[in-house]
Design a protein around this motif. Structure first.
Motif, short mmCIF file in Angstrom:
data_model
loop_
_atom_site.label_atom_id
_atom_site.label_comp_id
_atom_site.label_asym_id
_atom_site.label_seq_id
_atom_site.Cartn_x
_atom_site.Cartn_y
_atom_site.Cartn_z
N VAL A 42 0.84 -1.21 0.00
CA VAL A 42 0.00 0.00 0.00
C VAL A 42 0.87 1.25 0.00
O VAL A 42 0.61 2.21 -0.72
N SER A 43 1.93 1.23 0.79
CA SER A 43 2.84 2.37 0.86
C SER A 43 3.46 2.66 -0.51
O SER A 43 3.59 3.82 -0.91
N LYS A 44 3.83 1.61 -1.24
CA LYS A 44 4.40 1.79 -2.57
C LYS A 44 3.38 2.42 -3.52
O LYS A 44 3.71 3.29 -4.33
N VAL A 45 2.13 1.98 -3.42
CA VAL A 45 1.09 2.54 -4.29
C VAL A 45 0.86 4.01 -3.96
O VAL A 45 0.80 4.87 -4.85
N VAL A 46 0.74 4.32 -2.66
CA VAL A 46 0.46 5.69 -2.23
C VAL A 46 1.59 6.63 -2.63
O VAL A 46 1.36 7.76 -3.06
N ASN A 47 2.82 6.16 -2.53
CA ASN A 47 3.97 7.03 -2.78
C ASN A 47 4.54 6.89 -4.19
O ASN A 47 5.57 7.49 -4.51
N GLY A 48 3.87 6.08 -5.04
CA GLY A 48 4.28 5.97 -6.43
C GLY A 48 5.60 5.27 -6.64
O GLY A 48 6.33 5.60 -7.57
N ARG A 49 5.91 4.29 -5.80
CA ARG A 49 7.18 3.59 -5.94
C ARG A 49 7.03 2.36 -6.83
O ARG A 49 5.93 1.85 -7.07
N TYR A 50 8.20 1.88 -7.30
CA TYR A 50 8.21 0.70 -8.16
C TYR A 50 7.99 -0.57 -7.35
O TYR A 50 8.05 -0.57 -6.13
N GLY A 51 7.75 -1.69 -8.07
CA GLY A 51 7.66 -2.99 -7.42
C GLY A 51 6.25 -3.47 -7.19
O GLY A 51 6.04 -4.39 -6.40
N VAL A 52 5.27 -2.89 -7.86
CA VAL A 52 3.87 -3.30 -7.72
C VAL A 52 3.32 -3.57 -9.12
O VAL A 52 3.47 -2.74 -10.02
N SER A 53 2.68 -4.75 -9.28
CA SER A 53 2.11 -5.07 -10.59
C SER A 53 0.93 -4.15 -10.88
O SER A 53 0.33 -3.55 -9.97
N ARG A 54 0.58 -4.02 -12.17
CA ARG A 54 -0.53 -3.16 -12.57
C ARG A 54 -1.84 -3.62 -11.90
O ARG A 54 -2.62 -2.80 -11.43
N ALA A 55 -2.06 -4.95 -11.88
CA ALA A 55 -3.31 -5.45 -11.29
C ALA A 55 -3.38 -5.11 -9.81
O ALA A 55 -4.43 -4.69 -9.30
N THR A 56 -2.27 -5.29 -9.10
CA THR A 56 -2.25 -4.96 -7.66
C THR A 56 -2.43 -3.46 -7.46
O THR A 56 -3.16 -3.02 -6.56
N PHE A 57 -1.76 -2.67 -8.29
CA PHE A 57 -1.88 -1.21 -8.19
C PHE A 57 -3.34 -0.78 -8.34
O PHE A 57 -3.85 0.05 -7.56
N GLU A 58 -4.01 -1.34 -9.35
CA GLU A 58 -5.41 -0.96 -9.59
C GLU A 58 -6.31 -1.41 -8.44
O GLU A 58 -7.24 -0.70 -8.04
N ARG A 59 -6.05 -2.63 -7.91
CA ARG A 59 -6.88 -3.13 -6.81
C ARG A 59 -6.72 -2.25 -5.56
O ARG A 59 -7.70 -1.87 -4.92
N VAL A 60 -5.47 -1.92 -5.23
CA VAL A 60 -5.22 -1.08 -4.06
C VAL A 60 -5.80 0.32 -4.27
O VAL A 60 -6.40 0.90 -3.35
N SER A 61 -5.66 0.85 -5.47
CA SER A 61 -6.20 2.19 -5.76
C SER A 61 -7.71 2.22 -5.61
O SER A 61 -8.29 3.19 -5.10
N THR A 62 -8.37 1.14 -6.05
CA THR A 62 -9.83 1.06 -5.91
C THR A 62 -10.23 1.06 -4.44
O THR A 62 -11.18 1.75 -4.03
N VAL A 63 -9.52 0.29 -3.62
CA VAL A 63 -9.83 0.25 -2.19
C VAL A 63 -9.58 1.61 -1.54
O VAL A 63 -10.36 2.06 -0.69
#
Length: 333
Positions: free
Chosen positions: A23-44
């Motif tokens: 979640v921290s990587k998604v929030v802060n725009g860091r690498y290491g997260v797949s597109r599907a995971t990024f979209e799922r976390v962003s939706t939540v």
């Protein structure tokens, strides 16, 4: 999906079925997260309404991307400036935080307390509206709007108070008034001094002497103006016109005139200063001097964003013109 209280990063991780680090990587725009995971976390994140703490963000990056608009109180003048700043912030990458800090500990020095409370942790810079002192906290860029002490070492936006007062007084003189009263603002404020100076200048230019009994302090507040207006209108040789240093004082003056059985503008002409929205719906609609309040807020926002982005503002002191707005509260003697 709902949680009680403030949504935390742990709540997002639990709902999305991922780790807090993800979640921290998604929030802060860091690498290491797949597109599907990024979209799922962003939706939540959207569903839960998660936002990072401004304080925590400031500790990590030393920036919050938030601009504070610091006011002594929310009244018509300040509210119009705030609208202008809100119009101008779109597309800058910054958000606005409006903060009223003048209610605790008196009317003078509220800006120091507000900057100390917010600067460096919740806001990156501040627009201070009508500050009574200009003593900005080091490291917090500041733009002052209509500072009561006049232009100082920080970027400043104001309007031409002197010229506006000349316009107001000349309008009354053209209508044939010679016995003109002036309800001034607070005696310690630069804007008040300039408006009284403009009044006296226009009277002198017309060869009309000022009766000092007709110059009273209104203090920019309706309650202060009410007592002074009642005294003026109870004089045996009362004025035929009153120039009030702001619209709220002028509107209260018209109310006092009605209470005393006087008609406006039949028995008394009244002119204000500011052109806040209340002036147009007053009874009768108030003739006034327009300060471009929204433009003042817009220009202050642009100046501050330039400073925050490491640029030089186009000027350190911007003075905007004032204009006469004729309505129904003034008439010939």
């Amino acid at each position: 999906m709902q949680t009680a209280g403030r949504v935390k990063m742990e709540d997002v991780a639990r709902a999305a079925g991922v780790s807090v680090a993800t979640v921290s990587k998604v929030v802060n725009g860091r690498y290491g997260v797949s597109r599907a995971t990024f979209e799922r976390v962003s939706t939540v994140i959207d569903q839960l309404g998660y936002e990072t703490s401004l304080g925590a963000q400031s500790l990590r990056s030393h920036k919050t991307n938030v601009i504070g608009v610091l006011l002594a109180e929310f009244e018509p003048f300040s509210t119009e400036l705030l609208k202008g700043a809100s119009d101008a912030v779109a597309g800058t990458g910054y958000e606005l935080l409006a903060y009223s800090g003048g209610h605790r500990g008196g009317a003078v020095g509220w800006e120091r307390r507000s900057l100390s409370r917010l600067g460096g942790t919740l806001i990156d810079g501040a627009i201070i509206v009508t500050p009574t002192v200009m003593d900005a906290r080091p490291g917090v860029p500041v733009v002052a709007v209509d500072p009561h002490t006049g232009p100082s070492g920080v970027p400043t936006v104001d309007s031409d108070n002197f010229a506006g007062a000349v316009l107001a007084t000349e309008h009354l003189l053209r209508l044939g008034h010679r016995r003109i009263a002036h309800l001034s603002g607070r005696a310690d404020l630069e804007s008040s001094r300039l408006r009284e100076d403009g009044f006296r200048h226009a009277m002198a230019e017309a060869g009309v002497s000022v009766d000092e009994r007709l110059v009273r302090i209104g203090g920019y507040r309706p309650e202060g103006a009410e007592q002074s207006a009642r005294e003026l209108l109870s004089l045996p040789d009362r004025p035929t016109a009153i120039f009030a240093a702001n619209d709220l004082s002028a509107i209260r003056t018209m109310q006092v005139a009605r209470d005393l059985g006087l008609s406006v503008p039949g028995d008394l002409s009244v002119i204000g200063f500011d052109n806040v929205p209340e002036s147009a719906v007053a009874v009768p609609p108030l003739t006034t001097i327009e300060q471009p309040l929204r433009q003042m807020g817009e220009e202050a926002l642009r100046m501050l964003v330039a400073v925050l982005d490491g640029q030089e503002p186009p000027t350190t002191h911007l003075r905007l013109p004032t204009a006469l707005v004729e309505r129904s509260s003034c008439g010939p003697v």
